[in-house]
Write a protein that holds these residues in place. Structure first.
Motif, PDB file in Angstrom:
ATOM      1  N   SER A  37     -14.483  -0.031  -6.565  1.00 44.01           N
ATOM      2  CA  SER A  37     -13.906  -0.552  -5.337  1.00 44.01           C
ATOM      3  C   SER A  37     -12.399  -0.661  -5.478  1.00 44.01           C
ATOM      4  CB  SER A  37     -14.498  -1.928  -5.021  1.00 44.01           C
ATOM      5  OG  SER A  37     -15.882  -1.818  -4.788  1.00 44.01           O
ATOM      6  N   PRO A  38     -11.656  -0.510  -4.381  1.00 44.81           N
ATOM      7  CA  PRO A  38     -10.197  -0.616  -4.481  1.00 44.81           C
ATOM      8  C   PRO A  38      -9.773  -2.035  -4.786  1.00 44.81           C
ATOM      9  CG  PRO A  38     -10.873  -0.473  -2.191  1.00 44.81           C
ATOM     10  CD  PRO A  38     -12.105  -0.228  -3.013  1.00 44.81           C
ATOM     11  N   ASP A  39      -8.686  -2.153  -5.520  1.00 50.39           N
ATOM     12  CA  ASP A  39      -8.089  -3.455  -5.811  1.00 50.39           C
ATOM     13  C   ASP A  39      -7.306  -3.915  -4.591  1.00 50.39           C
ATOM     14  OD1 ASP A  39      -6.693  -5.613  -6.708  1.00 50.39           O
ATOM     15  OD2 ASP A  39      -5.700  -4.584  -8.363  1.00 50.39           O
ATOM     16  N   SER A  40      -7.661  -5.049  -4.027  1.00 46.36           N
ATOM     17  CA  SER A  40      -6.982  -5.531  -2.824  1.00 46.36           C
ATOM     18  C   SER A  40      -6.244  -6.839  -3.068  1.00 46.36           C
ATOM     19  CB  SER A  40      -8.008  -5.739  -1.701  1.00 46.36           C
ATOM     20  OG  SER A  40      -8.977  -6.689  -2.085  1.00 46.36           O
ATOM     21  N   THR A  41      -5.917  -7.114  -4.338  1.00 40.47           N
ATOM     22  CA  THR A  41      -5.284  -8.392  -4.655  1.00 40.47           C
ATOM     23  C   THR A  41      -3.771  -8.319  -4.666  1.00 40.47           C
ATOM     24  OG1 THR A  41      -5.373  -7.903  -7.033  1.00 40.47           O
ATOM     25  CG2 THR A  41      -7.269  -9.047  -6.058  1.00 40.47           C
ATOM     26  N   SER A  42      -3.214  -7.139  -4.411  1.00 42.98           N
ATOM     27  CA  SER A  42      -1.773  -6.968  -4.531  1.00 42.98           C
ATOM     28  C   SER A  42      -1.028  -7.620  -3.377  1.00 42.98           C
ATOM     29  CB  SER A  42      -1.428  -5.485  -4.581  1.00 42.98           C
ATOM     30  OG  SER A  42      -1.907  -4.834  -3.430  1.00 42.98           O
ATOM     31  N   THR A  43       0.247  -7.885  -3.632  1.00 43.99           N
ATOM     32  CA  THR A  43       1.110  -8.421  -2.599  1.00 43.99           C
ATOM     33  C   THR A  43       2.386  -7.604  -2.558  1.00 43.99           C
ATOM     34  OG1 THR A  43       2.134  -9.984  -4.120  1.00 43.99           O
ATOM     35  CG2 THR A  43       0.214 -10.751  -2.880  1.00 43.99           C
ATOM     36  N   GLY A  44       3.092  -7.648  -1.462  1.00 37.14           N
ATOM     37  CA  GLY A  44       4.337  -6.893  -1.349  1.00 37.14           C
ATOM     38  C   GLY A  44       4.853  -6.999   0.064  1.00 37.14           C
ATOM     39  N   THR A  45       5.839  -6.163   0.379  1.00 40.63           N
ATOM     40  CA  THR A  45       6.389  -6.143   1.722  1.00 40.63           C
ATOM     41  C   THR A  45       6.272  -4.740   2.292  1.00 40.63           C
ATOM     42  OG1 THR A  45       8.601  -5.662   0.884  1.00 40.63           O
ATOM     43  CG2 THR A  45       8.007  -7.980   1.173  1.00 40.63           C
ATOM     44  N   GLY A  46       6.098  -4.662   3.613  1.00 39.37           N
ATOM     45  CA  GLY A  46       5.958  -3.368   4.259  1.00 39.37           C
ATOM     46  C   GLY A  46       4.658  -3.293   5.031  1.00 39.37           C
ATOM     47  N   VAL A  49      -1.922  -1.550   4.140  1.00 37.10           N
ATOM     48  CA  VAL A  49      -2.818  -0.414   3.965  1.00 37.10           C
ATOM     49  C   VAL A  49      -4.225  -0.912   3.666  1.00 37.10           C
ATOM     50  CG1 VAL A  49      -3.288   1.666   2.622  1.00 37.10           C
ATOM     51  CG2 VAL A  49      -0.920   0.978   3.064  1.00 37.10           C
ATOM     52  N   SER A  50      -5.203  -0.361   4.395  1.00 35.61           N
ATOM     53  CA  SER A  50      -6.602  -0.688   4.146  1.00 35.61           C
ATOM     54  C   SER A  50      -7.434   0.577   4.318  1.00 35.61           C
ATOM     55  CB  SER A  50      -7.089  -1.786   5.103  1.00 35.61           C
ATOM     56  OG  SER A  50      -6.943  -1.369   6.449  1.00 35.61           O
ATOM     57  N   THR A  51      -8.694   0.505   3.957  1.00 33.09           N
ATOM     58  CA  THR A  51      -9.589   1.654   4.097  1.00 33.09           C
ATOM     59  C   THR A  51     -10.344   1.552   5.403  1.00 33.09           C
ATOM     60  OG1 THR A  51      -9.818   1.878   1.711  1.00 33.09           O
ATOM     61  CG2 THR A  51     -11.509   2.920   3.065  1.00 33.09           C
ATOM     62  N   PHE A  52     -10.293   2.615   6.197  1.00 28.40           N
ATOM     63  CA  PHE A  52     -10.926   2.634   7.506  1.00 28.40           C
ATOM     64  C   PHE A  52     -12.319   3.253   7.479  1.00 28.40           C
ATOM     65  CE2 PHE A  52     -11.695   5.171  11.433  1.00 28.40           C
ATOM     66  CZ  PHE A  52     -11.911   4.112  12.295  1.00 28.40           C
ATOM     67  N   ALA A  53     -12.520   4.311   6.727  1.00 30.39           N
ATOM     68  CA  ALA A  53     -13.815   5.006   6.731  1.00 30.39           C
ATOM     69  C   ALA A  53     -14.004   5.776   5.432  1.00 30.39           C
ATOM     70  CB  ALA A  53     -13.908   5.962   7.918  1.00 30.39           C
ATOM     71  N   GLY A  54     -15.263   5.971   5.091  1.00 30.88           N
ATOM     72  CA  GLY A  54     -15.618   6.758   3.921  1.00 30.88           C
ATOM     73  C   GLY A  54     -16.016   5.954   2.718  1.00 30.88           C
ATOM     74  N   ASN A  55     -15.797   4.631   2.766  1.00 27.64           N
ATOM     75  CA  ASN A  55     -16.119   3.797   1.605  1.00 27.64           C
ATOM     76  C   ASN A  55     -17.348   2.925   1.814  1.00 27.64           C
ATOM     77  OD1 ASN A  55     -14.948   2.081   3.499  1.00 27.64           O
ATOM     78  ND2 ASN A  55     -14.074   0.744   1.946  1.00 27.64           N
ATOM     79  N   ALA A 305      -0.846   7.777  -8.522  1.00 28.26           N
ATOM     80  CA  ALA A 305      -2.134   8.031  -7.878  1.00 28.26           C
ATOM     81  C   ALA A 305      -3.130   6.946  -8.243  1.00 28.26           C
ATOM     82  CB  ALA A 305      -2.669   9.391  -8.300  1.00 28.26           C
ATOM     83  N   GLY A 306      -3.841   6.447  -7.244  1.00 31.07           N
ATOM     84  CA  GLY A 306      -4.841   5.409  -7.469  1.00 31.07           C
ATOM     85  C   GLY A 306      -5.524   5.061  -6.172  1.00 31.07           C
ATOM     86  N   TYR A 307      -6.243   3.971  -6.167  1.00 35.14           N
ATOM     87  CA  TYR A 307      -6.956   3.522  -4.964  1.00 35.14           C
ATOM     88  C   TYR A 307      -6.817   2.017  -4.867  1.00 35.14           C
ATOM     89  CZ  TYR A 307     -10.794   3.200  -1.534  1.00 35.14           C
ATOM     90  OH  TYR A 307     -11.564   2.983  -0.412  1.00 35.14           O
ATOM     91  N   LYS A 308      -5.798   1.602  -4.159  1.00 40.57           N
ATOM     92  CA  LYS A 308      -5.513   0.180  -4.056  1.00 40.57           C
ATOM     93  C   LYS A 308      -5.101  -0.155  -2.627  1.00 40.57           C
ATOM     94  CE  LYS A 308      -3.309  -1.887  -7.401  1.00 40.57           C
ATOM     95  NZ  LYS A 308      -2.216  -2.318  -8.307  1.00 40.57           N
ATOM     96  N   GLU A 309      -5.696  -1.189  -2.076  1.00 46.35           N
ATOM     97  CA  GLU A 309      -5.269  -1.719  -0.799  1.00 46.35           C
ATOM     98  C   GLU A 309      -4.040  -2.583  -1.030  1.00 46.35           C
ATOM     99  OE1 GLU A 309      -7.065  -0.030   0.975  1.00 46.35           O
ATOM    100  OE2 GLU A 309      -9.138  -0.682   1.225  1.00 46.35           O
ATOM    101  N   GLY A 310      -3.310  -2.851   0.029  1.00 45.21           N
ATOM    102  CA  GLY A 310      -2.155  -3.703  -0.168  1.00 45.21           C
ATOM    103  C   GLY A 310      -1.079  -3.443   0.856  1.00 45.21           C
ATOM    104  N   VAL A 311       0.089  -3.904   0.556  1.00 44.06           N
ATOM    105  CA  VAL A 311       1.223  -3.820   1.467  1.00 44.06           C
ATOM    106  C   VAL A 311       2.303  -2.959   0.835  1.00 44.06           C
ATOM    107  CG1 VAL A 311       3.005  -5.148   2.653  1.00 44.06           C
ATOM    108  CG2 VAL A 311       0.697  -6.077   2.440  1.00 44.06           C
ATOM    109  N   GLY A 312       2.783  -1.981   1.612  1.00 40.01           N
ATOM    110  CA  GLY A 312       3.892  -1.162   1.162  1.00 40.01           C
ATOM    111  C   GLY A 312       3.666  -0.496  -0.176  1.00 40.01           C
ATOM    112  N   SER A 313       4.577  -0.738  -1.105  1.00 36.53           N
ATOM    113  CA  SER A 313       4.526  -0.083  -2.406  1.00 36.53           C
ATOM    114  C   SER A 313       3.411  -0.594  -3.302  1.00 36.53           C
ATOM    115  CB  SER A 313       5.870  -0.251  -3.127  1.00 36.53           C
ATOM    116  OG  SER A 313       6.130  -1.626  -3.357  1.00 36.53           O
ATOM    117  N   GLN A 314       2.742  -1.667  -2.896  1.00 35.41           N
ATOM    118  CA  GLN A 314       1.621  -2.160  -3.698  1.00 35.41           C
ATOM    119  C   GLN A 314       0.356  -1.332  -3.477  1.00 35.41           C
ATOM    120  OE1 GLN A 314       2.073  -4.498  -5.989  1.00 35.41           O
ATOM    121  NE2 GLN A 314       4.207  -4.640  -5.350  1.00 35.41           N
TER     122      GLN A 314
END
Length: 346
Positions: A37-46, A49-55, A305-314
């Motif tokens: 599963s993608p890591d969604s614990t990151s924080t940042g500005t911008g 980003v989230s996953t809409f479909a396929g997961n 390259a990776g699979y992480k939810e988050g904001v901007g550069s995170q």
């Protein structure tokens, strides 16, 4: 057949070494590459980003999503190179087969098969698909009725199309992969206009004198401008003239104005209502935005390259290949390496 199906992606990835060259689901089936599963614990500005479909396994899956577009009803269409098909995704993220036969790719003029679908565009209540291997563009009504797109000069047809777009005046633009094949414009009256002098290089100029390197995508904005991803550059056709707007001969991920910006395999393109151009920078695994004046900024991703939810550069992507803006101004990304569609709230 599998060898043929994967022909184009390695060529696009070689751009890196040649000068021409939503709501996250908690469903147990939500996985990224390697079944994690993608890591969604990151924080940042911008932008977020989230996953809409396929997961989410219960809603269907994707494999190597490449090009994406929306229809007038808010449904998203996705080309899949591996399966030789086009998937349809509704507003809730449910995935169904729109056209294509994964066990039987083909190049018929009338019928549901495609072989190497890449660029995709919606216009005139139809889905237009550039089929690279079949050397043609197919149109599909929203009910799935298919035919090969024709105009009144079939003797000078597409060669290796990777993208298609249609401007507000009804002019159709087809991007062939290699510069010696150029860019084709077909007017509503059926007149054929060729951009490129038949030389594979990068040179600005008129339709007859311009040159193209390795082209990966094409799109139109609401003001009649045509944007092309070509050899680590973003180029524009306006009033019959080709101009390089951003990027240079060097690979990189630098933000900046015009030539100061750099890309590493700019692939998917789309525009928003304000004239901004969004770029899926496949080898940098990030999403860039270019203003109409040529200023480039990175809005999501960090170059890894990776699979992480988050904001901007995170946030992280893996070889993003297609981008499209919906009617609400949200940006959607075909995350090729992660087999999902991501949503960016701008």
């Amino acid at each position: 057949m599998q060898k043929i199906l994967f022909r184009r992606l390695p060529i696009l990835l070689l751009l890196a070494v040649s000068i021409f060259s939503c709501k996250k689901s908690n469903d147990a089936g939500s996985t990224g590459p390697g079944g994690t599963s993608p890591d969604s614990t990151s924080t940042g500005t911008g932008p977020g980003v989230s996953t809409f479909a396929g997961n989410t396994s219960s809603k269907g899956s994707l494999s190597t999503p490449t090009g994406i577009c929306f229809d007038s009803q808010g449904n998203l269409y996705v080309t899949e190179v591996t399966y030789s098909d086009v998937k349809k995704i509704d507003a809730s993220g449910n995935i169904t087969l729109f056209t294509g036969q994964s066990s039987n790719p083909g190049c018929e003029d009338v019928g549901s098969t495609v072989t190497d679908p890449g660029g995709i565009w919606f216009a005139h209540d139809s889905i237009y698909v550039a089929d690279h291997i079949c050397s043609h563009v197919k149109t599909f009504s929203l009910t799935g009725v298919a035919k090969t797109y024709l105009f009144n000069n079939p003797s000078n047809y597409f060669q290796e199309p990777v993208g298609i777009c249609i401007d507000n005046a009804g002019n159709v633009f087809i991007a062939n992969e290699f510069g010696n094949e150029g860019i084709l414009e077909i007017t509503p009256a059926g007149q054929l206009i060729e951009y490129g002098d038949g030389t594979q290089a990068v040179k600005d100029g008129s339709a007859a004198t311009a040159e193209f390197g390795i082209v990966s995508s094409i799109c139109a904005d609401n003001n009649g401008n045509i944007y092309i991803a070509d050899s680590h550059r973003i180029r524009r056709i306006a009033n019959g003239t080709v101009t390089t707007i951003a990027g240079n001969n060097n690979l990189g991920a630098a933000d900046g104005q015009g030539e100061a910006a750099s890309f590493a395999g700019a692939m998917g393109l789309c525009t928003d209502s304000k004239g901004n151009v969004y770029i899926a920078d496949i080898n940098n695994s990030n999403i860039r935005m270019m203003t109409a004046g040529g200023k480039v900024t990175t809005i999501a991703g960090n170059g890894t390259a990776g699979y992480k939810e988050g904001v901007g550069s995170q946030a992280q992507f893996s070889a993003p290949s297609g981008v499209c803006v919906d009617k609400n101004g949200n940006l959607f990304v075909a995350d090729y390496g992660n087999n999902v569609i991501r949503k960016i709230i701008l």
